[in-house]
Design a protein around this motif. Structure first.
Motif, PDB file in Angstrom:
ATOM      1  N   GLY A  57       0.863  -1.185   0.000  1.00 13.48           N
ATOM      2  CA  GLY A  57       0.000   0.000   0.000  1.00 13.48           C
ATOM      3  C   GLY A  57       0.886   1.218   0.000  1.00 13.48           C
ATOM      4  O   GLY A  57       2.034   1.142   0.437  1.00 13.48           O
ATOM      5  N   SER A 117      11.955  -7.263   7.616  1.00 12.96           N
ATOM      6  CA  SER A 117      12.838  -7.049   6.464  1.00 12.96           C
ATOM      7  C   SER A 117      14.180  -6.480   6.893  1.00 12.96           C
ATOM      8  O   SER A 117      14.317  -5.916   7.983  1.00 12.96           O
ATOM      9  CB  SER A 117      12.199  -6.054   5.500  1.00 12.96           C
ATOM     10  OG  SER A 117      11.028  -6.590   4.955  1.00 12.96           O
ATOM     11  N   ARG A 151      17.821   1.861   5.324  1.00 16.39           N
ATOM     12  CA  ARG A 151      17.389   3.174   5.830  1.00 16.39           C
ATOM     13  C   ARG A 151      17.596   3.241   7.344  1.00 16.39           C
ATOM     14  O   ARG A 151      17.652   2.217   8.015  1.00 16.39           O
ATOM     15  CB  ARG A 151      15.951   3.486   5.405  1.00 16.39           C
ATOM     16  CG  ARG A 151      14.857   3.071   6.343  1.00 16.39           C
ATOM     17  CD  ARG A 151      13.671   4.035   6.255  1.00 16.39           C
ATOM     18  NE  ARG A 151      12.414   3.440   6.714  1.00 16.39           N
ATOM     19  CZ  ARG A 151      12.112   3.188   7.992  1.00 16.39           C
ATOM     20  NH1 ARG A 151      13.008   3.391   8.946  1.00 16.39           N
ATOM     21  NH2 ARG A 151      10.938   2.692   8.298  1.00 16.39           N
ATOM     22  N   ARG A 198      13.479   5.055  12.291  1.00 17.06           N
ATOM     23  CA  ARG A 198      12.704   6.234  12.712  1.00 17.06           C
ATOM     24  C   ARG A 198      12.639   6.218  14.234  1.00 17.06           C
ATOM     25  O   ARG A 198      12.796   5.150  14.837  1.00 17.06           O
ATOM     26  CB  ARG A 198      11.270   6.154  12.165  1.00 17.06           C
ATOM     27  CG  ARG A 198      11.180   6.252  10.669  1.00 17.06           C
ATOM     28  CD  ARG A 198       9.711   6.393  10.254  1.00 17.06           C
ATOM     29  NE  ARG A 198       9.593   6.292   8.813  1.00 17.06           N
ATOM     30  CZ  ARG A 198       8.802   5.429   8.169  1.00 17.06           C
ATOM     31  NH1 ARG A 198       8.035   4.600   8.841  1.00 17.06           N
ATOM     32  NH2 ARG A 198       8.761   5.407   6.869  1.00 17.06           N
ATOM     33  N   TYR A 213      12.706  -3.522  11.609  1.00 11.97           N
ATOM     34  CA  TYR A 213      13.620  -3.917  10.526  1.00 11.97           C
ATOM     35  C   TYR A 213      14.897  -4.468  11.145  1.00 11.97           C
ATOM     36  O   TYR A 213      15.172  -4.243  12.327  1.00 11.97           O
ATOM     37  CB  TYR A 213      14.030  -2.688   9.682  1.00 11.97           C
ATOM     38  CG  TYR A 213      12.984  -2.223   8.693  1.00 11.97           C
ATOM     39  CD1 TYR A 213      12.762  -2.893   7.501  1.00 11.97           C
ATOM     40  CD2 TYR A 213      12.226  -1.070   8.949  1.00 11.97           C
ATOM     41  CE1 TYR A 213      11.809  -2.460   6.589  1.00 11.97           C
ATOM     42  CE2 TYR A 213      11.265  -0.626   8.045  1.00 11.97           C
ATOM     43  CZ  TYR A 213      11.067  -1.329   6.863  1.00 11.97           C
ATOM     44  OH  TYR A 213      10.117  -0.896   5.976  1.00 11.97           O
ATOM     45  N   GLU A 222      13.692 -11.662  -1.910  1.00 13.92           N
ATOM     46  CA  GLU A 222      13.596 -10.592  -2.912  1.00 13.92           C
ATOM     47  C   GLU A 222      14.195  -9.357  -2.274  1.00 13.92           C
ATOM     48  O   GLU A 222      14.303  -9.267  -1.059  1.00 13.92           O
ATOM     49  CB  GLU A 222      12.134 -10.340  -3.342  1.00 13.92           C
ATOM     50  CG  GLU A 222      11.187  -9.876  -2.231  1.00 13.92           C
ATOM     51  CD  GLU A 222      11.364  -8.426  -1.807  1.00 13.92           C
ATOM     52  OE1 GLU A 222      11.566  -7.569  -2.669  1.00 13.92           O
ATOM     53  OE2 GLU A 222      11.327  -8.174  -0.585  1.00 13.92           O
ATOM     54  N   TYR A 273      15.696  -2.453   0.495  1.00  6.99           N
ATOM     55  CA  TYR A 273      14.829  -3.234   1.393  1.00  6.99           C
ATOM     56  C   TYR A 273      14.806  -4.672   0.883  1.00  6.99           C
ATOM     57  O   TYR A 273      14.738  -4.888  -0.331  1.00  6.99           O
ATOM     58  CB  TYR A 273      13.393  -2.704   1.360  1.00  6.99           C
ATOM     59  CG  TYR A 273      13.203  -1.300   1.884  1.00  6.99           C
ATOM     60  CD1 TYR A 273      13.511  -0.195   1.095  1.00  6.99           C
ATOM     61  CD2 TYR A 273      12.714  -1.085   3.164  1.00  6.99           C
ATOM     62  CE1 TYR A 273      13.317   1.100   1.578  1.00  6.99           C
ATOM     63  CE2 TYR A 273      12.513   0.212   3.651  1.00  6.99           C
ATOM     64  CZ  TYR A 273      12.820   1.297   2.852  1.00  6.99           C
ATOM     65  OH  TYR A 273      12.636   2.562   3.332  1.00  6.99           O
ATOM     66  N   GLY A 274      14.810  -5.662   1.782  1.00  8.02           N
ATOM     67  CA  GLY A 274      14.761  -7.049   1.320  1.00  8.02           C
ATOM     68  C   GLY A 274      14.154  -7.982   2.359  1.00  8.02           C
ATOM     69  O   GLY A 274      14.178  -7.711   3.564  1.00  8.02           O
ATOM     70  N   THR A 275      13.617  -9.108   1.855  1.00 13.68           N
ATOM     71  CA  THR A 275      12.935 -10.096   2.703  1.00 13.68           C
ATOM     72  C   THR A 275      13.865 -11.259   3.025  1.00 13.68           C
ATOM     73  O   THR A 275      14.240 -11.994   2.117  1.00 13.68           O
ATOM     74  CB  THR A 275      11.711 -10.671   1.944  1.00 13.68           C
ATOM     75  OG1 THR A 275      10.879  -9.591   1.521  1.00 13.68           O
ATOM     76  CG2 THR A 275      10.922 -11.622   2.816  1.00 13.68           C
ATOM     77  N   GLU A 281       5.235  -7.185   4.379  1.00 14.92           N
ATOM     78  CA  GLU A 281       4.746  -5.830   4.123  1.00 14.92           C
ATOM     79  C   GLU A 281       5.773  -5.177   3.206  1.00 14.92           C
ATOM     80  O   GLU A 281       6.769  -4.635   3.681  1.00 14.92           O
ATOM     81  CB  GLU A 281       4.622  -5.102   5.474  1.00 14.92           C
ATOM     82  CG  GLU A 281       3.827  -3.839   5.424  1.00 14.92           C
ATOM     83  CD  GLU A 281       4.658  -2.624   5.790  1.00 14.92           C
ATOM     84  OE1 GLU A 281       4.809  -2.344   6.989  1.00 14.92           O
ATOM     85  OE2 GLU A 281       5.152  -1.962   4.862  1.00 14.92           O
ATOM     86  N   GLY A 319       8.763  -5.661  -5.418  1.00 12.67           N
ATOM     87  CA  GLY A 319       9.186  -6.857  -4.669  1.00 12.67           C
ATOM     88  C   GLY A 319       8.033  -7.846  -4.562  1.00 12.67           C
ATOM     89  O   GLY A 319       8.218  -9.061  -4.650  1.00 12.67           O
ATOM     90  N   ARG A 365       2.564  12.400   9.722  1.00 10.41           N
ATOM     91  CA  ARG A 365       3.665  11.565  10.224  1.00 10.41           C
ATOM     92  C   ARG A 365       4.885  12.461  10.343  1.00 10.41           C
ATOM     93  O   ARG A 365       5.595  12.705   9.367  1.00 10.41           O
ATOM     94  CB  ARG A 365       3.912  10.427   9.226  1.00 10.41           C
ATOM     95  CG  ARG A 365       4.891   9.420   9.719  1.00 10.41           C
ATOM     96  CD  ARG A 365       4.613   8.073   9.082  1.00 10.41           C
ATOM     97  NE  ARG A 365       5.356   7.902   7.856  1.00 10.41           N
ATOM     98  CZ  ARG A 365       5.210   6.863   7.030  1.00 10.41           C
ATOM     99  NH1 ARG A 365       4.333   5.934   7.275  1.00 10.41           N
ATOM    100  NH2 ARG A 365       5.928   6.765   5.952  1.00 10.41           N
TER     101      ARG A 365
HETATM  102  P1  5GP Z   1       9.353   2.349   5.084  1.00  4.90           P
HETATM  103  O1  5GP Z   1      10.636   3.081   4.858  1.00  4.90           O
HETATM  104  O2  5GP Z   1       8.162   3.285   5.061  1.00  4.90           O
HETATM  105  O3  5GP Z   1       9.390   1.486   6.303  1.00  4.90           O
HETATM  106  O4  5GP Z   1       9.140   1.355   3.849  1.00  4.90           O
HETATM  107  C1  5GP Z   1       9.178   1.850   2.543  1.00  4.90           C
HETATM  108  C2  5GP Z   1       8.554   0.857   1.581  1.00  4.90           C
HETATM  109  O5  5GP Z   1       9.377  -0.320   1.519  1.00  4.90           O
HETATM  110  C3  5GP Z   1       7.171   0.382   1.988  1.00  4.90           C
HETATM  111  O6  5GP Z   1       6.350   0.365   0.818  1.00  4.90           O
HETATM  112  C4  5GP Z   1       7.400  -1.013   2.497  1.00  4.90           C
HETATM  113  O7  5GP Z   1       6.266  -1.827   2.296  1.00  4.90           O
HETATM  114  C5  5GP Z   1       8.548  -1.448   1.601  1.00  4.90           C
HETATM  115  N1  5GP Z   1       9.324  -2.573   2.146  1.00  4.90           N
HETATM  116  C6  5GP Z   1       9.601  -2.870   3.441  1.00  4.90           C
HETATM  117  N2  5GP Z   1      10.320  -3.992   3.521  1.00  4.90           N
HETATM  118  C7  5GP Z   1      10.496  -4.439   2.250  1.00  4.90           C
HETATM  119  C8  5GP Z   1      11.130  -5.597   1.680  1.00  4.90           C
HETATM  120  O8  5GP Z   1      11.695  -6.465   2.363  1.00  4.90           O
HETATM  121  N3  5GP Z   1      11.093  -5.706   0.324  1.00  4.90           N
HETATM  122  C9  5GP Z   1      10.486  -4.807  -0.464  1.00  4.90           C
HETATM  123  N4  5GP Z   1      10.499  -5.021  -1.782  1.00  4.90           N
HETATM  124  N5  5GP Z   1       9.862  -3.721   0.023  1.00  4.90           N
HETATM  125  C10 5GP Z   1       9.869  -3.532   1.371  1.00  4.90           C
END
Ligand code: 5GP
Length: 207
Positions: A12, A37, A41, A44, A53, A72, A81-83, A101, A106, A137
Motif C-alpha cells: 500500500g 525485512s 534506511r 525512525r 527492521y 527478494e 529493502y529485502g525479505t 509488508e 518486490g 507523520r
Molecule cells: P518504510 O521506509 O516506510 O518502512 O518502507 C518503505 C517501503 O518499503 C514500503 O512500501 C514497504 O512496504 C517497503 N518494504 C519494506 N520492507 C520491504 C522488503 O523487504 N522488500 C520490499 N520489496 N519492500 C519492502
C-alpha cells in the motif's frame, strides 16, 4: 482442510496504515507472523532493531544478496529493502501465516516465485486523505514526504496486479476484512490437494 501456512503480501502507498493494520491483525488473531525485512534506511524514532527492521549498512546488505539470504530485494526512495528467506520458509513450514509488508515491485517477484501467495493491496479512501495522513507523520521531512507521494503515484499503476483490494477507512473493519481474505485462502482447492487425493482414493470403495 489445509493447515499449511499461507504467505500473504500486503502492499500500500506510504501513509496507508499498513503497519497499524498488521499490528492489530497480529494482536487480534493467532497464527500470524510478520516477516522482518532488512533495510539500509535509518531507524525512525521508536523503531527497534529486529522488530521493525534489521538495519544494515549498504555493504552488509550487498553481502546478504551475495549469500542468497534474501527472497527478494528492491530499492525504494534511496534505500534498499529485502525479505530474509530463512524466517519465511521456516514459519510457513510450521503452519503459520506469514505476512510480508513490501512494495509492489518486490511483491511481484514474490508472486512469480511463490504463485500461491495471497496478494492484498491496502488502499486509502482517496488521494487527499493519503496526503494528509502522510503529512501527519512528523518523522519525515517535507522533501521525503514528497518523494513518497511521487512514488505512490507511480505504484498506483500496479494495483490491479493484486488479488484483493481492501480500503483502509475504518480500522476495525479493515482488520476484519484482511483477516477474512486470508482465512478464505485456506479453502482454495490448490491448498487442499492432499485432502482431495485421500478422499478420491476412499471414494473408490463405492465403485
Ligand atoms: P518504510 O521506509 O516506510 O518502512 O518502507 C518503505 C517501503 O518499503 C514500503 O512500501 C514497504 O512496504 C517497503 N518494504 C519494506 N520492507 C520491504 C522488503 O523487504 N522488500 C520490499 N520489496 N519492500 C519492502
Amino acid at each position: 482442510m489445509s493447515h499449511k501456512g499461507i504467505l500473504v503480501v500486503i502492499s500500500g502507498f506510504a501513509g496507508t496504515g499498513k503497519g497499524t493494520v498488521i499490528e492489530r491483525l497480529r494482536k487480534q488473531y493467532d497464527n500470524y507472523e510478520l516477516s522482518v525485512s532488512a533495510t539500509t534506511r535509518s531507524p525512525r524514532p521508536g523503531e527497534q532493531e529486529g522488530v521493525h527492521y534489521f538495519y544494515k549498512t549498504k555493504e552488509e546488505f550487498l553481502h546478504m544478496i551475495d549469500q542468497d539470504e534474501l527472497l527478494e530485494h528492491k530499492e525504494y526512495v534511496g534505500n534498499y529493502y529485502g525479505t530474509p528467506r530463512a524466517f519465511v520458509q521456516s514459519r510457513l513450514e510450521e503452519g503459520k501465516n506469514v505476512i510480508l509488508e513490501i512494495e509492489p515491485q518486490g511483491a511481484m517477484d514474490i508472486k512469480k516465485k511463490m504463485p500461491d501467495t495471497v496478494m492484498i493491496f491496502l488502499a486509502p479512501p482517496d488521494a487527499v486523505t493519503l496526503r494528509d495522513r502522510l503529512a501527519g507523520r512528523a518523522t519525515e521531512d517535507a522533501q521525503k514526504q514528497k518523494e513518497r507521494l511521487h512514488r505512490a503515484a507511480e505504484e498506483s499503476d500496479m494495483i490491479t496486479s493484486y488479488d484483493y483490494i481492501v480500503v483502509n477507512d475504518d480500522l476495525d473493519q479493515t482488520v476484519e476484512e484482511v483477516h477474512q481474505v486470508i482465512s478464505a485462502a485456506h479453502f482454495r482447492m490448490g491448498s487442499n490437494l492432499e485432502f482431495v487425493k485421500k478422499l478420491q482414493e476412499e471414494m473408490q470403495m463405492f465403485v
